[in-house]
Design a protein around this motif. Structure first.
Motif, PDB file in Angstrom:
ATOM      1  N   ASN A  10       0.829  -1.202   0.000  1.00 23.51           N
ATOM      2  CA  ASN A  10       0.000   0.000   0.000  1.00 23.51           C
ATOM      3  C   ASN A  10       0.865   1.254   0.000  1.00 23.51           C
ATOM      4  O   ASN A  10       0.560   2.241  -0.685  1.00 23.51           O
ATOM      5  N   SER A  11       1.949   1.220   0.779  1.00 21.59           N
ATOM      6  CA  SER A  11       2.854   2.357   0.839  1.00 21.59           C
ATOM      7  C   SER A  11       3.482   2.643  -0.514  1.00 21.59           C
ATOM      8  O   SER A  11       3.623   3.803  -0.921  1.00 21.59           O
ATOM      9  N   ILE A  12       3.847   1.582  -1.229  1.00 19.13           N
ATOM     10  CA  ILE A  12       4.416   1.750  -2.565  1.00 19.13           C
ATOM     11  C   ILE A  12       3.352   2.268  -3.534  1.00 19.13           C
ATOM     12  O   ILE A  12       3.606   3.161  -4.341  1.00 19.13           O
ATOM     13  N   GLN A  13       2.146   1.716  -3.441  1.00 23.84           N
ATOM     14  CA  GLN A  13       1.063   2.151  -4.325  1.00 23.84           C
ATOM     15  C   GLN A  13       0.737   3.623  -4.107  1.00 23.84           C
ATOM     16  O   GLN A  13       0.412   4.348  -5.060  1.00 23.84           O
ATOM     17  N   LYS A  14       0.824   4.083  -2.869  1.00 23.84           N
ATOM     18  CA  LYS A  14       0.519   5.474  -2.556  1.00 23.84           C
ATOM     19  C   LYS A  14       1.506   6.435  -3.232  1.00 23.84           C
ATOM     20  O   LYS A  14       1.186   7.610  -3.445  1.00 23.84           O
ATOM     21  N   MET A  15       2.704   5.947  -3.538  1.00 22.63           N
ATOM     22  CA  MET A  15       3.644   6.765  -4.296  1.00 22.63           C
ATOM     23  C   MET A  15       3.052   7.149  -5.650  1.00 22.63           C
ATOM     24  O   MET A  15       3.276   8.249  -6.153  1.00 22.63           O
ATOM     25  N   TYR A  16       2.326   6.203  -6.233  1.00 24.14           N
ATOM     26  CA  TYR A  16       1.693   6.447  -7.528  1.00 24.14           C
ATOM     27  C   TYR A  16       0.640   7.536  -7.395  1.00 24.14           C
ATOM     28  O   TYR A  16       0.494   8.389  -8.285  1.00 24.14           O
ATOM     29  N   ASP A  17      -0.088   7.524  -6.279  1.00 28.69           N
ATOM     30  CA  ASP A  17      -1.071   8.577  -6.014  1.00 28.69           C
ATOM     31  C   ASP A  17      -0.387   9.944  -5.956  1.00 28.69           C
ATOM     32  O   ASP A  17      -0.901  10.928  -6.500  1.00 28.69           O
ATOM     33  N   LEU A  18       0.761   9.995  -5.297  1.00 23.97           N
ATOM     34  CA  LEU A  18       1.499  11.260  -5.185  1.00 23.97           C
ATOM     35  C   LEU A  18       1.951  11.735  -6.562  1.00 23.97           C
ATOM     36  O   LEU A  18       1.891  12.931  -6.877  1.00 23.97           O
ATOM     37  N   TYR A  19       2.398  10.819  -7.371  1.00 24.76           N
ATOM     38  CA  TYR A  19       2.811  11.111  -8.750  1.00 24.76           C
ATOM     39  C   TYR A  19       1.641  11.714  -9.538  1.00 24.76           C
ATOM     40  O   TYR A  19       1.766  12.766 -10.191  1.00 24.76           O
ATOM     41  N   VAL A  20       0.482  11.077  -9.460  1.00 23.04           N
ATOM     42  CA  VAL A  20      -0.701  11.546 -10.181  1.00 23.04           C
ATOM     43  C   VAL A  20      -1.167  12.899  -9.652  1.00 23.04           C
ATOM     44  O   VAL A  20      -1.529  13.791 -10.428  1.00 23.04           O
ATOM     45  N   LEU A  21      -1.152  13.075  -8.337  1.00 22.86           N
ATOM     46  CA  LEU A  21      -1.595  14.336  -7.737  1.00 22.86           C
ATOM     47  C   LEU A  21      -0.754  15.514  -8.215  1.00 22.86           C
ATOM     48  O   LEU A  21      -1.279  16.610  -8.457  1.00 22.86           O
ATOM     49  N   ASN A  22       0.527  15.316  -8.343  1.00 16.94           N
ATOM     50  CA  ASN A  22       1.396  16.397  -8.807  1.00 16.94           C
ATOM     51  C   ASN A  22       1.141  16.739 -10.266  1.00 16.94           C
ATOM     52  O   ASN A  22       1.137  17.915 -10.647  1.00 16.94           O
ATOM     53  N   LEU A  23       0.914  15.721 -11.083  1.00 12.51           N
ATOM     54  CA  LEU A  23       0.572  15.981 -12.483  1.00 12.51           C
ATOM     55  C   LEU A  23      -0.773  16.696 -12.589  1.00 12.51           C
ATOM     56  O   LEU A  23      -0.939  17.639 -13.368  1.00 12.51           O
ATOM     57  N   GLN A  24      -1.718  16.247 -11.775  1.00 14.12           N
ATOM     58  CA  GLN A  24      -3.043  16.853 -11.785  1.00 14.12           C
ATOM     59  C   GLN A  24      -2.990  18.293 -11.300  1.00 14.12           C
ATOM     60  O   GLN A  24      -3.764  19.149 -11.761  1.00 14.12           O
ATOM     61  N   LEU A  25      -2.063  18.582 -10.389  1.00  9.60           N
ATOM     62  CA  LEU A  25      -1.912  19.953  -9.887  1.00  9.60           C
ATOM     63  C   LEU A  25      -1.538  20.912 -11.017  1.00  9.60           C
ATOM     64  O   LEU A  25      -2.048  22.043 -11.071  1.00  9.60           O
ATOM     65  N   VAL A  26      -0.670  20.473 -11.907  1.00 11.21           N
ATOM     66  CA  VAL A  26      -0.284  21.308 -13.056  1.00 11.21           C
ATOM     67  C   VAL A  26      -1.524  21.652 -13.872  1.00 11.21           C
ATOM     68  O   VAL A  26      -1.727  22.811 -14.280  1.00 11.21           O
ATOM     69  N   VAL A  27      -2.372  20.668 -14.096  1.00 10.98           N
ATOM     70  CA  VAL A  27      -3.612  20.877 -14.856  1.00 10.98           C
ATOM     71  C   VAL A  27      -4.541  21.833 -14.129  1.00 10.98           C
ATOM     72  O   VAL A  27      -5.118  22.751 -14.739  1.00 10.98           O
ATOM     73  N   GLU A  28      -4.690  21.646 -12.821  1.00 11.19           N
ATOM     74  CA  GLU A  28      -5.608  22.490 -12.047  1.00 11.19           C
ATOM     75  C   GLU A  28      -5.141  23.938 -11.992  1.00 11.19           C
ATOM     76  O   GLU A  28      -5.962  24.859 -11.962  1.00 11.19           O
ATOM     77  N   VAL A  29      -3.845  24.153 -11.981  1.00 10.48           N
ATOM     78  CA  VAL A  29      -3.320  25.527 -11.998  1.00 10.48           C
ATOM     79  C   VAL A  29      -3.698  26.199 -13.311  1.00 10.48           C
ATOM     80  O   VAL A  29      -4.111  27.372 -13.337  1.00 10.48           O
ATOM     81  N   GLN A  30      -3.580  25.475 -14.419  1.00 13.67           N
ATOM     82  CA  GLN A  30      -3.982  26.032 -15.714  1.00 13.67           C
ATOM     83  C   GLN A  30      -5.481  26.325 -15.741  1.00 13.67           C
ATOM     84  O   GLN A  30      -5.918  27.365 -16.247  1.00 13.67           O
ATOM     85  N   LYS A  31      -6.275  25.397 -15.205  1.00 11.69           N
ATOM     86  CA  LYS A  31      -7.730  25.603 -15.163  1.00 11.69           C
ATOM     87  C   LYS A  31      -8.096  26.841 -14.361  1.00 11.69           C
ATOM     88  O   LYS A  31      -8.991  27.605 -14.741  1.00 11.69           O
ATOM     89  N   LEU A  32      -7.417  27.047 -13.248  1.00 12.26           N
ATOM     90  CA  LEU A  32      -7.693  28.218 -12.412  1.00 12.26           C
ATOM     91  C   LEU A  32      -7.327  29.498 -13.147  1.00 12.26           C
ATOM     92  O   LEU A  32      -8.059  30.500 -13.077  1.00 12.26           O
TER      93      LEU A  32
END
Length: 312
Positions: free
Chosen positions: A35-57
């Motif tokens: 689970n700890s390793i899988q959560k790294m993937y969540d962190l990876y996705v969240l950072n990519l999604q943050l770039v998108v959300e900044v553009q949307k804002l």
């Protein structure tokens, strides 16, 4: 994708946590590791999604400015270079990125949108942004270079964002540097003609199995290594050796004895680096000496068998 060095870090942390909690439920603890390793993937996705959300804002703010009663000429005819950024648009249009976000309910930026505001504000005040917005050339190459520097200079070092991630999951503190590097590599590899597709967490099934095997074999066999370690550290009482150093040595012995395809020198070098990063200043030298002696003894006694040429 996660590499073997970071897999070793996650296993080390899990063995340490298991010892500290005095748990003997290896199935439960292995599940925690995965689970700890899988959560790294969540962190990876969240950072990519943050770039998108900044553009949307940014796009939302432009639209609101146009509707102002006394909108300025600049507000009515805004510079749309950032909201037209070709690489960010590929991220925004990514089915795999959106699908993973929805499937795993990673709606962090909807719930905590103040961090999107913080990043956009910092970006728009930066020289990086001003230079990009004034660039006449319109190309994917320029857009990609900007996004990479945006992430590297604005998002990655942001302390408020790091604190936020730490509050969400304590293990992300150690994952952030690795994930940041992973993101920059992913952005660098993205081609303009291809849709953005999330890669796998592991390089292959062998790496995935490596994580489980290293953890379970270390936990199951570590008590057998105690005498060997004591023999190679005659000037040290066992309880004087730092907990992390002892775990690192036991993990390395596990690789010596149970992973025939991993060269012993690779194992030694990997755990020296782990000791430098996670233990005391002198741990690297100490662990190098202990593992070198153990490897020679295991080889001489045929306890350590490596398959293939050049694996010793």
């Amino acid at each position: 994708m996660i590499n073997r060095r970071h897999i070793r870090v996650k296993v080390m942390q899990s063995v340490y946590a298991m010892q500290q909690s005095q748990s003997d439920n290896i199935v439960k603890e292995e599940k925690f590791l995965k689970n700890s390793i899988q959560k790294m993937y969540d962190l990876y996705v969240l950072n990519l999604q943050l770039v998108v959300e900044v553009q949307k804002l940014a796009n939302k703010k432009i639209a609101l400015s146009k509707k102002k009663m006394l909108a300025t000429k600049e507000e009515l005819n805004p510079n749309t270079k950032f909201i037209d950024n070709k690489l960010i648009n590929l991220l925004n249009e990514s089915v795999s990125l959106e699908g993973y976000t929805e499937l795993n309910q990673l709606n962090f930026w909807e719930l905590d949108n103040e961090y999107v505001n913080i990043i956009l504000d910092e970006l728009q005040k930066s020289d990086l942004y001003k230079k990009y917005m004034s660039t006449v050339e319109d190309s994917y190459h320029i857009d990609k270079a900007f996004v990479i520097e945006f992430f590297r200079e604005i998002i990655a070092p942001n302390e408020k964002l790091a604190d936020y991630f730490e509050d969400k999951m304590i293990s992300w503190v150690d994952d952030i540097p690795f994930v940041n590097t992973w993101i920059i590599k992913s952005l660098n590899k993205q081609k303009p003609q291809n849709p953005f597709i999330l890669g796998g967490l592991y390089k292959d099934s062998e790496d995935k199995q490596f994580a489980s095997n290293l953890f379970t074999k270390t936990v199951l066999h570590q008590h057998k290594y105690q005498d060997d370690i004591i023999e190679k550290t005659p000037n040290w009482e066992a309880d004087r050796i730092a907990d992390i150093d002892m775990i690192i040595i036991k993990m390395a012995i596990t690789e010596f004895l149970h992973f025939p395809s991993i060269p012993s020198r690779v194992t030694i070098n990997e755990y020296i680096e782990l000791a430098k990063d996670y233990s005391t200043n002198k741990s690297g030298y100490f662990i190098n000496g202990v593992l070198d002696k153990l490897a020679k003894d295991y080889l001489a006694s045929d306890k350590m068998v490596k398959i293939g040429r050049g694996l010793l």
